[in-house]
Scaffold this motif. Structure first.
Motif, PDB file in Angstrom:
ATOM      1  N   PRO A  85       0.798  -1.037  -0.013  1.00 55.13           N
ATOM      2  CA  PRO A  85       0.027   0.065   0.085  1.00 55.13           C
ATOM      3  C   PRO A  85       0.766   1.395   0.187  1.00 55.13           C
ATOM      4  CG  PRO A  85      -0.849  -1.579   1.642  1.00 55.13           C
ATOM      5  CD  PRO A  85       0.500  -2.337   0.960  1.00 55.13           C
ATOM      6  N   GLY A  86       0.433   2.339  -0.656  1.00 60.59           N
ATOM      7  CA  GLY A  86       1.406   3.331  -0.910  1.00 60.59           C
ATOM      8  C   GLY A  86       2.491   3.448  -1.835  1.00 60.59           C
ATOM      9  N   LEU A 108      -6.173  -9.432 -18.124  1.00 66.19           N
ATOM     10  CA  LEU A 108      -6.045 -10.740 -17.581  1.00 66.19           C
ATOM     11  C   LEU A 108      -6.211 -11.875 -18.234  1.00 66.19           C
ATOM     12  CD1 LEU A 108      -5.195 -10.571 -14.495  1.00 66.19           C
ATOM     13  CD2 LEU A 108      -7.378 -11.805 -14.121  1.00 66.19           C
ATOM     14  N   LEU A 109      -5.140 -12.736 -18.123  1.00 64.76           N
ATOM     15  CA  LEU A 109      -5.359 -14.011 -18.989  1.00 64.76           C
ATOM     16  C   LEU A 109      -5.733 -15.221 -17.971  1.00 64.76           C
ATOM     17  CD1 LEU A 109      -2.086 -14.088 -20.858  1.00 64.76           C
ATOM     18  CD2 LEU A 109      -4.368 -13.337 -22.180  1.00 64.76           C
ATOM     19  N   ALA A 110      -5.413 -15.298 -16.792  1.00 66.36           N
ATOM     20  CA  ALA A 110      -5.865 -16.451 -15.991  1.00 66.36           C
ATOM     21  C   ALA A 110      -5.631 -15.873 -14.588  1.00 66.36           C
ATOM     22  CB  ALA A 110      -4.902 -17.527 -16.345  1.00 66.36           C
ATOM     23  N   GLY A 111      -6.397 -16.327 -13.636  1.00 59.00           N
ATOM     24  CA  GLY A 111      -6.387 -16.103 -12.151  1.00 59.00           C
ATOM     25  C   GLY A 111      -7.184 -15.113 -11.759  1.00 59.00           C
ATOM     26  N   ALA A 112      -7.042 -14.201 -10.800  1.00 62.68           N
ATOM     27  CA  ALA A 112      -7.533 -13.043 -10.372  1.00 62.68           C
ATOM     28  C   ALA A 112      -6.714 -11.994  -9.633  1.00 62.68           C
ATOM     29  CB  ALA A 112      -8.958 -13.583  -9.492  1.00 62.68           C
ATOM     30  N   ALA A 113      -7.155 -10.810 -10.071  1.00 60.96           N
ATOM     31  CA  ALA A 113      -6.336  -9.607  -9.451  1.00 60.96           C
ATOM     32  C   ALA A 113      -7.284  -8.543  -9.166  1.00 60.96           C
ATOM     33  CB  ALA A 113      -5.387  -9.447 -10.605  1.00 60.96           C
ATOM     34  N   ARG A 114      -6.568  -7.582  -8.635  1.00 59.49           N
ATOM     35  CA  ARG A 114      -7.116  -6.184  -8.291  1.00 59.49           C
ATOM     36  C   ARG A 114      -6.200  -5.063  -8.510  1.00 59.49           C
ATOM     37  NH1 ARG A 114      -8.417  -6.791  -2.966  1.00 59.49           N
ATOM     38  NH2 ARG A 114      -9.909  -8.260  -4.003  1.00 59.49           N
ATOM     39  N   LEU A 115      -6.688  -4.008  -9.033  1.00 54.32           N
ATOM     40  CA  LEU A 115      -5.726  -3.002  -9.487  1.00 54.32           C
ATOM     41  C   LEU A 115      -6.160  -1.929  -8.546  1.00 54.32           C
ATOM     42  CD1 LEU A 115      -5.488  -2.857 -13.185  1.00 54.32           C
ATOM     43  CD2 LEU A 115      -3.570  -3.491 -11.918  1.00 54.32           C
ATOM     44  N   GLY A 116      -5.529  -1.318  -8.029  1.00 56.24           N
ATOM     45  CA  GLY A 116      -5.788  -0.178  -7.089  1.00 56.24           C
ATOM     46  C   GLY A 116      -5.195   1.110  -7.857  1.00 56.24           C
ATOM     47  N   PHE A 117      -5.796   2.301  -7.631  1.00 58.40           N
ATOM     48  CA  PHE A 117      -5.280   3.587  -8.171  1.00 58.40           C
ATOM     49  C   PHE A 117      -5.262   4.688  -7.104  1.00 58.40           C
ATOM     50  CE2 PHE A 117      -7.483   0.940 -11.394  1.00 58.40           C
ATOM     51  CZ  PHE A 117      -6.483   1.404 -12.543  1.00 58.40           C
ATOM     52  N   VAL A 118      -4.394   5.594  -7.498  1.00 56.35           N
ATOM     53  CA  VAL A 118      -4.205   6.667  -6.364  1.00 56.35           C
ATOM     54  C   VAL A 118      -5.389   7.364  -5.940  1.00 56.35           C
ATOM     55  CG1 VAL A 118      -3.551   8.610  -7.927  1.00 56.35           C
ATOM     56  CG2 VAL A 118      -2.328   8.219  -5.844  1.00 56.35           C
ATOM     57  N   PRO A 172      -3.649   4.982 -18.371  1.00 58.21           N
ATOM     58  CA  PRO A 172      -3.032   6.145 -19.146  1.00 58.21           C
ATOM     59  C   PRO A 172      -1.710   6.587 -18.376  1.00 58.21           C
ATOM     60  CG  PRO A 172      -5.263   6.617 -18.468  1.00 58.21           C
ATOM     61  CD  PRO A 172      -4.795   5.562 -17.610  1.00 58.21           C
ATOM     62  N   ALA A 173      -0.823   7.062 -18.957  1.00 60.14           N
ATOM     63  CA  ALA A 173       0.626   7.360 -18.620  1.00 60.14           C
ATOM     64  C   ALA A 173       0.441   8.464 -17.531  1.00 60.14           C
ATOM     65  CB  ALA A 173       1.470   8.383 -19.796  1.00 60.14           C
ATOM     66  N   HIS A 174       1.483   8.170 -16.615  1.00 58.50           N
ATOM     67  CA  HIS A 174       1.489   8.784 -15.314  1.00 58.50           C
ATOM     68  C   HIS A 174       0.187   8.783 -14.416  1.00 58.50           C
ATOM     69  CE1 HIS A 174       5.388  10.614 -16.071  1.00 58.50           C
ATOM     70  NE2 HIS A 174       4.832  10.914 -17.500  1.00 58.50           N
ATOM     71  N   CYS A 175      -0.750   7.684 -14.708  1.00 63.22           N
ATOM     72  CA  CYS A 175      -1.711   7.270 -13.829  1.00 63.22           C
ATOM     73  C   CYS A 175      -1.081   6.331 -12.895  1.00 63.22           C
ATOM     74  CB  CYS A 175      -2.816   6.603 -14.664  1.00 63.22           C
ATOM     75  SG  CYS A 175      -4.301   5.969 -13.595  1.00 63.22           S
ATOM     76  N   ARG A 176      -1.168   7.029 -11.364  1.00 66.36           N
ATOM     77  CA  ARG A 176      -0.201   6.110 -10.527  1.00 66.36           C
ATOM     78  C   ARG A 176      -1.271   4.882 -10.099  1.00 66.36           C
ATOM     79  NH1 ARG A 176       1.746  10.052  -5.967  1.00 66.36           N
ATOM     80  NH2 ARG A 176      -0.066  11.453  -6.780  1.00 66.36           N
ATOM     81  N   HIS A 177      -0.678   3.766 -10.079  1.00 68.96           N
ATOM     82  CA  HIS A 177      -1.593   2.450  -9.983  1.00 68.96           C
ATOM     83  C   HIS A 177      -0.534   1.486  -9.190  1.00 68.96           C
ATOM     84  CE1 HIS A 177       0.506   1.733 -13.670  1.00 68.96           C
ATOM     85  NE2 HIS A 177       0.496   0.462 -13.391  1.00 68.96           N
TER      86      HIS A 177
END
Lengths: 87, 87
Positions: A21-22, A35-45, A61-66
């Motif tokens: 985190p952070g 995502l091809l397989a499995g499961a995931a979660r993206l977080g954004f700033v 997008p460019a410079h989109c902090r994630h």
């Protein structure tokens, strides 16, 4: 994995890995992830999160902090990522 | 060019090629396209068109009928296309 016309295509495998985190990715180039397989979660700033199942995709997008907030610890998660060329 | 987890990544080169008016691609899988070089125009069955310059991308949903309406005849146009896996 592959480079063409300034774009780079990579395949990433995760099993339970996440970014602390952070800690953010702040990339100069836009990125397409699928995502091809499995499961995931993206977080954004901005505090939003996005769950990804196989077949789900996102353009960051460019410079989109994630960050990768979560991947399933019980199975392999496979990502295909395309790093766009600089405009 | 590359296959991973059901996705296929292909690089396509065009120089002036286009699909005849009224001829549509109707694909069972969604497709992500990124223009790497040159210039192109996509046409959709609803009559809309979309110009693509290097770095521009589009996601074409499954069964969204589309065609390549134009590519620049004066130089090579390079596409990177990701065919998504079936859901």
């Amino acid at each position: 994995m592959l480079a063409a016309g300034g774009a780079r295509v990579v395949r990433i495998a995760s099993r339970g890995q996440a970014d602390p985190p952070g800690q953010w990715y702040d990339q100069a180039e836009a990125e397409f992830v699928l995502l091809l397989a499995g499961a995931a979660r993206l977080g954004f700033v901005d505090g939003t999160e996005r769950d990804l199942a196989p077949g789900d995709w996102a353009v960051i997008p460019a410079h989109c902090r994630h960050r990768v907030a979560w991947t399933d610890p019980a199975r392999e998660t496979l990502w295909l990522a395309v790093h766009m060329p600089p405009a």
